[in-house]
Design an enzyme around this catalytic site. Sequence first.
Site, PDB file in Angstrom:
ATOM      1  N   ASN A 116     -29.774  95.574 -32.552  1.00 11.92           N
ATOM      2  CA  ASN A 116     -28.600  95.138 -31.791  1.00 11.92           C
ATOM      3  C   ASN A 116     -28.831  93.779 -31.170  1.00 11.92           C
ATOM      4  OD1 ASN A 116     -28.400  95.092 -28.577  1.00 11.92           O
ATOM      5  ND2 ASN A 116     -30.045  96.520 -29.157  1.00 11.92           N
ATOM      6  N   PHE A 120     -25.728  91.984 -23.364  1.00 11.63           N
ATOM      7  CA  PHE A 120     -25.269  92.397 -22.017  1.00 11.63           C
ATOM      8  C   PHE A 120     -23.744  92.323 -21.874  1.00 11.63           C
ATOM      9  CE2 PHE A 120     -29.455  90.902 -19.725  1.00 11.63           C
ATOM     10  CZ  PHE A 120     -30.156  91.927 -20.335  1.00 11.63           C
ATOM     11  N   ASN A 144     -29.836  99.483 -14.126  1.00  8.64           N
ATOM     12  CA  ASN A 144     -30.622  98.433 -14.767  1.00  8.64           C
ATOM     13  C   ASN A 144     -29.865  97.104 -14.612  1.00  8.64           C
ATOM     14  OD1 ASN A 144     -31.214  96.684 -17.120  1.00  8.64           O
ATOM     15  ND2 ASN A 144     -32.568  98.338 -17.778  1.00  8.64           N
ATOM     16  N   SER A 180     -34.770  91.925 -22.428  1.00 13.79           N
ATOM     17  CA  SER A 180     -33.855  91.973 -23.574  1.00 13.79           C
ATOM     18  C   SER A 180     -34.024  90.719 -24.423  1.00 13.79           C
ATOM     19  CB  SER A 180     -32.407  92.064 -23.099  1.00 13.79           C
ATOM     20  OG  SER A 180     -31.547  91.746 -24.176  1.00 13.79           O
ATOM     21  N   ASN A 182     -31.777  89.514 -26.307  1.00 13.57           N
ATOM     22  CA  ASN A 182     -30.455  89.014 -26.701  1.00 13.57           C
ATOM     23  C   ASN A 182     -29.776  88.086 -25.706  1.00 13.57           C
ATOM     24  OD1 ASN A 182     -30.602  90.526 -29.119  1.00 13.57           O
ATOM     25  ND2 ASN A 182     -30.146  92.354 -27.917  1.00 13.57           N
ATOM     26  N   THR A 183     -30.453  87.767 -24.616  1.00 17.74           N
ATOM     27  CA  THR A 183     -29.962  86.743 -23.694  1.00 17.74           C
ATOM     28  C   THR A 183     -30.969  85.601 -23.780  1.00 17.74           C
ATOM     29  OG1 THR A 183     -28.891  88.339 -22.236  1.00 17.74           O
ATOM     30  CG2 THR A 183     -29.476  86.215 -21.256  1.00 17.74           C
ATOM     31  N   LYS A 218     -38.596  96.593 -16.327  1.00 21.89           N
ATOM     32  CA  LYS A 218     -38.588  96.968 -17.753  1.00 21.89           C
ATOM     33  C   LYS A 218     -39.170  95.837 -18.580  1.00 21.89           C
ATOM     34  CE  LYS A 218     -35.777  98.996 -21.396  1.00 21.89           C
ATOM     35  NZ  LYS A 218     -34.518  99.657 -21.709  1.00 21.89           N
ATOM     36  N   ASN A 247     -38.634  97.864 -23.913  1.00 17.29           N
ATOM     37  CA  ASN A 247     -37.341  97.461 -24.477  1.00 17.29           C
ATOM     38  C   ASN A 247     -37.456  97.410 -26.012  1.00 17.29           C
ATOM     39  OD1 ASN A 247     -34.678  96.284 -24.616  1.00 17.29           O
ATOM     40  ND2 ASN A 247     -35.022  95.513 -22.542  1.00 17.29           N
ATOM     41  N   GLY A 298     -38.631 104.846 -29.617  1.00 16.41           N
ATOM     42  CA  GLY A 298     -39.047 105.581 -30.809  1.00 16.41           C
ATOM     43  C   GLY A 298     -39.057 107.086 -30.702  1.00 16.41           C
ATOM     44  N   TYR A 319     -32.650 106.472 -26.845  1.00 16.43           N
ATOM     45  CA  TYR A 319     -31.390 105.805 -27.216  1.00 16.43           C
ATOM     46  C   TYR A 319     -31.156 106.018 -28.711  1.00 16.43           C
ATOM     47  CZ  TYR A 319     -27.551 102.426 -27.252  1.00 16.43           C
ATOM     48  OH  TYR A 319     -26.319 101.843 -27.376  1.00 16.43           O
TER      49      TYR A 319
HETATM   50  C1  FMN Z   1     -27.443  99.182 -28.855  1.00 14.85           C
HETATM   51  C2  FMN Z   1     -28.513  99.069 -27.803  1.00 14.85           C
HETATM   52  C3  FMN Z   1     -28.220  98.455 -26.588  1.00 14.85           C
HETATM   53  C4  FMN Z   1     -29.215  98.330 -25.615  1.00 14.85           C
HETATM   54  N1  FMN Z   1     -28.912  97.758 -24.420  1.00 14.85           N
HETATM   55  C5  FMN Z   1     -29.855  97.681 -23.448  1.00 14.85           C
HETATM   56  C6  FMN Z   1     -29.560  97.122 -22.185  1.00 14.85           C
HETATM   57  O1  FMN Z   1     -28.433  96.722 -21.898  1.00 14.85           O
HETATM   58  N2  FMN Z   1     -30.559  97.054 -21.265  1.00 14.85           N
HETATM   59  C7  FMN Z   1     -31.823  97.513 -21.517  1.00 14.85           C
HETATM   60  O2  FMN Z   1     -32.697  97.443 -20.640  1.00 14.85           O
HETATM   61  N3  FMN Z   1     -32.124  98.065 -22.711  1.00 14.85           N
HETATM   62  C8  FMN Z   1     -31.181  98.165 -23.663  1.00 14.85           C
HETATM   63  N4  FMN Z   1     -31.490  98.737 -24.873  1.00 14.85           N
HETATM   64  C9  FMN Z   1     -32.871  99.192 -25.124  1.00 14.85           C
HETATM   65  C10 FMN Z   1     -33.041 100.689 -24.880  1.00 14.85           C
HETATM   66  O3  FMN Z   1     -32.811 101.016 -23.524  1.00 14.85           O
HETATM   67  C11 FMN Z   1     -34.478 101.126 -25.262  1.00 14.85           C
HETATM   68  O4  FMN Z   1     -35.396 100.453 -24.428  1.00 14.85           O
HETATM   69  C12 FMN Z   1     -34.800 100.817 -26.715  1.00 14.85           C
HETATM   70  O5  FMN Z   1     -33.683 101.044 -27.543  1.00 14.85           O
HETATM   71  C13 FMN Z   1     -35.960 101.653 -27.235  1.00 14.85           C
HETATM   72  O6  FMN Z   1     -35.644 103.024 -27.209  1.00 14.85           O
HETATM   73  P1  FMN Z   1     -35.188 103.847 -28.534  1.00 14.85           P
HETATM   74  O7  FMN Z   1     -36.198 103.571 -29.591  1.00 14.85           O
HETATM   75  O8  FMN Z   1     -35.123 105.280 -28.071  1.00 14.85           O
HETATM   76  O9  FMN Z   1     -33.843 103.314 -28.903  1.00 14.85           O
HETATM   77  C14 FMN Z   1     -30.524  98.850 -25.864  1.00 14.85           C
HETATM   78  C15 FMN Z   1     -30.791  99.476 -27.085  1.00 14.85           C
HETATM   79  C16 FMN Z   1     -29.815  99.593 -28.049  1.00 14.85           C
HETATM   80  C17 FMN Z   1     -30.151 100.269 -29.358  1.00 14.85           C
END
Ligand code: FMN
Length: 340
Positions: A116, A120, A144, A180, A182-183, A218, A247, A298, A319
Amino acid sequence: MYEHLIKPLLFRLDAEDAHNLTFSGLKTVMSLPAGAAILGALAELEPDGKPVELFGLTFRNPIGLAAGMDKNAELLKAWAALGFGFVEVGTVTPRPQPGNPKPRMFRLPADTALINRLGFNNNGAAAMAKKLRHKPDRLVVGVNIGKNKDTPNETAVDDYLSCFEQLASLADYMVVNVSSPNTPGLRELQDKDALLQILSELQHRNYRRMRRVPLLLKIAPDLTAEQVDEVIEVVQRTALDGIVATNTTISRDGLKTPSSEVEALGAGGLSGAPLLNHANAVLQQVVKSGIPTIGVGGITDAASMRAKFAAGAKLVQVYSGYVYRGPALVGELQRALLSQ
Ligand SMILES: Cc1cc2nc3c(=O)[nH]c(=O)nc-3n(C[C@H](O)[C@H](O)[C@H](O)COP(=O)(O)O)c2cc1C
């Protein structure tokens, strides 16, 4: 039910459209008198066996929903009904912002992963405050916080302070997100000096409050071991309560999806099964320092959750695994906890 009926339909849609449709569906179900019971049945829930006390809070179970799923705290009652012990809402920024152009969220089914670059997208801190006023009692809610895209790093601290001031009294705990991908430039705030400034100013405000809110950081999985050590030092110096590790990653190593397909998707953070070992290595390094840690990255089944606890996590979050496995994942994780 989710994996055989709902998921095949959702997976035909663009990933973000599927997310939005799911949110509409959950809102509709929760508007029914039996809504919470229906969601509990979908999640195949067990009675919670093992509450966790941490940060002065009681988590009815240690399974949390990770940040980014419910960016605007729209579905708190639904997450409680779906069996989560806690949910981390956000990332929220002081002002609303639209995020990056679409499409910006992609599935890698062969890897049980997502990429992704949402950036934000959120309704801002004032809108979140309104939602948090209706927080259900039995759900721990973390908030967060991040900075707006158009805020330069030099004044990023003001954005974190603004979110903190608006939301601290409504949050059970807060998480500073500097990780993140993405910023643009955000992860540079993990550098020692920048981090020290942000965390000390936040803690300074925090200690002046009647009720100090547990404050966590984080971090990214892409930090080197030396960088993780520096972050640990800053977290200890500023007496933060904990770390959320980790993250998403910018790495694309070890994927089963052909690299040409992965490249075509473009930039963004990778999450899901391929992140597990990478995130656990960072988690283990943090745990060694004695800092209480929420493990994320994961978890897709009971075995990957056990690996997270074995690495020293006190609480876990999901997630991507939730996108692939659906509500029944929480029931499966609960049963694994009960059989330990
Ligand atoms: C679509 C998407 C959006 C996310 N947005 C945020 C976010 O806004 N802030 C944040 O701290 N992490 C964000 N994350 C990261 C998740 O909180 C998590 O740290 C990461 O996906 C690893 O966990 P997972 O493997 O269970 O997905 C996002 C992840 C995904 C997939």
